[in-house]
Motif scaffolding. Structure first.
Motif, PDB file in Angstrom:
ATOM      1  N   THR A  27       0.815  -0.905   0.209  1.00 55.43           N
ATOM      2  CA  THR A  27       0.092   0.056  -0.262  1.00 55.43           C
ATOM      3  C   THR A  27       0.862   1.465   0.306  1.00 55.43           C
ATOM      4  OG1 THR A  27      -1.933  -1.048   1.529  1.00 55.43           O
ATOM      5  CG2 THR A  27      -1.793   1.359   1.011  1.00 55.43           C
ATOM      6  N   SER A  30       1.851   1.498  -3.484  1.00 58.47           N
ATOM      7  CA  SER A  30       0.915   1.727  -4.560  1.00 58.47           C
ATOM      8  C   SER A  30       1.172   3.469  -4.644  1.00 58.47           C
ATOM      9  CB  SER A  30       0.275   0.793  -4.129  1.00 58.47           C
ATOM     10  OG  SER A  30      -0.777   1.693  -2.753  1.00 58.47           O
ATOM     11  N   GLU A  90      -4.572  -3.436  -6.111  1.00 61.84           N
ATOM     12  CA  GLU A  90      -5.198  -2.914  -5.828  1.00 61.84           C
ATOM     13  C   GLU A  90      -6.960  -3.623  -6.135  1.00 61.84           C
ATOM     14  OE1 GLU A  90      -6.432  -0.254  -9.968  1.00 61.84           O
ATOM     15  OE2 GLU A  90      -4.264   0.334  -9.460  1.00 61.84           O
ATOM     16  N   TRP A  93      -7.710  -4.204  -2.650  1.00 60.46           N
ATOM     17  CA  TRP A  93      -8.479  -3.761  -1.591  1.00 60.46           C
ATOM     18  C   TRP A  93     -10.557  -3.482  -2.228  1.00 60.46           C
ATOM     19  CZ3 TRP A  93      -7.387  -1.702   2.673  1.00 60.46           C
ATOM     20  CH2 TRP A  93      -6.553  -0.926   2.976  1.00 60.46           C
ATOM     21  N   LYS A  94      -9.813  -3.652  -3.148  1.00 57.15           N
ATOM     22  CA  LYS A  94     -11.352  -4.172  -3.752  1.00 57.15           C
ATOM     23  C   LYS A  94     -12.134  -5.047  -3.368  1.00 57.15           C
ATOM     24  CE  LYS A  94     -10.932  -1.556  -7.909  1.00 57.15           C
ATOM     25  NZ  LYS A  94     -10.566  -1.520  -9.427  1.00 57.15           N
ATOM     26  N   LEU A  96     -11.599  -6.408  -0.090  1.00 55.00           N
ATOM     27  CA  LEU A  96     -12.142  -5.964   0.896  1.00 55.00           C
ATOM     28  C   LEU A  96     -12.766  -4.852   1.312  1.00 55.00           C
ATOM     29  CD1 LEU A  96      -8.394  -5.271   2.317  1.00 55.00           C
ATOM     30  CD2 LEU A  96     -10.470  -7.807   3.057  1.00 55.00           C
ATOM     31  N   ASP A  97     -13.339  -4.064   0.734  1.00 55.95           N
ATOM     32  CA  ASP A  97     -14.584  -3.315   0.421  1.00 55.95           C
ATOM     33  C   ASP A  97     -15.622  -3.311   0.359  1.00 55.95           C
ATOM     34  OD1 ASP A  97     -13.201  -0.391   0.615  1.00 55.95           O
ATOM     35  OD2 ASP A  97     -13.366  -0.579  -1.965  1.00 55.95           O
TER      36      ASP A  97
ATOM     37  N   TRP B  93     -11.257  -2.413  10.971  1.00 55.41           N
ATOM     38  CA  TRP B  93     -11.915  -2.401   9.697  1.00 55.41           C
ATOM     39  C   TRP B  93     -11.910  -0.660   9.618  1.00 55.41           C
ATOM     40  CZ3 TRP B  93     -12.572  -4.344   5.132  1.00 55.41           C
ATOM     41  CH2 TRP B  93     -13.536  -5.851   4.989  1.00 55.41           C
ATOM     42  N   ARG B 100      -5.593   2.294   3.586  1.00 56.03           N
ATOM     43  CA  ARG B 100      -5.855   2.690   2.467  1.00 56.03           C
ATOM     44  C   ARG B 100      -6.161   4.125   2.080  1.00 56.03           C
ATOM     45  NH1 ARG B 100     -11.497   0.251  -1.105  1.00 56.03           N
ATOM     46  NH2 ARG B 100      -9.696   0.754  -3.046  1.00 56.03           N
TER      47      ARG B 100
END
Lengths: 106, 106
Positions: A27, A30, A90, A93-94, A96-97, B93, B100
């Motif tokens: 992260t 990135s 990327e 993270w998506k 996890l979202d 979370w 992030r």
DNA sequence: AGTAAATAGTTTGTATTGCAAACCGGTCTG
DNA sequence: CAGACCGGTTTGCAATACAAACTATTTACT
């Protein structure tokens, strides 16, 4: 994607990236073009030894490149994500979202 | 909180909750009052054995309660988060979020 | 009645791995 | 030139995630 699929996917999340130290490394990287070993160490608070081995693991998976060069008389290690690596973090993270969201509205 | 602090914190994220299977379990449970073993198994796609041991770990940490009862003649296992558990997964979370975000705007 | 298969889990064995600590080759400092 | 510091790598061990084996009860089949 159904809830079942989301939870199931998260349960098998790629450990390589998900591991806290590496998630932090990936992260952090990135968000910049590149960084050197010491910056990364300061950012993550990891010991040199552990940072080193995490980096090697990520390098073996071709998620980042380790570039060694000379800065004056001493060696200098520069890290940068590969395209592959950038994509992976990327995507991670998506995922996890969507896990979090699917839990939010039930 | 500075970037350094955020990355550093993430590098030492609570493994207990962060582990993919348990993250899925905790997140799934956080969205409902309670759930039974089999529902959880379907949601996460874990094998019974692994689900069982993950649940035991979470129970030992007092993040969830395992309630066994009889449904007719056979046992029935119900899971629900403790207050502590509910708090922890929320906090977790939030930490992930700030990690992030701190990477996003640099 | 007997046996096979399903239900609802727990226990065990093993291979992986994350971490701390030791190590290493250089360089700078007094 | 001895010791401290820099920039890491390698090693050893303790923890653990997963698969597979096991337990115990219940339902279904013949």
């Amino acid at each position: 994607m159904s809830d079942r699929e989301i939870f199931e996917e998260i349960a098998t999340l790629e450990r390589l990236i998900h591991e806290p130290a590496r998630l932090a490394i990936m992260t952090a990287l990135s968000s910049v073009e590149e960084a050197d070993f010491l910056l990364l160490q300061r950012l993550t608070g990891l010991t040199k030894g552990n940072l080193s081995s995490h980096l090697t693991k990520l390098e073996n998976a071709e998620l980042l490149e380790i570039e060694k060069s000379f800065r004056g008389k001493r060696t200098h290690t520069n890290l940068k994500l590969t395209r592959k690596g950038r994509k992976r973090i990327e995507t991670h993270w998506k995922k996890l979202d969507s896990l979090r969201k699917s839990a939010g509205n039930k």
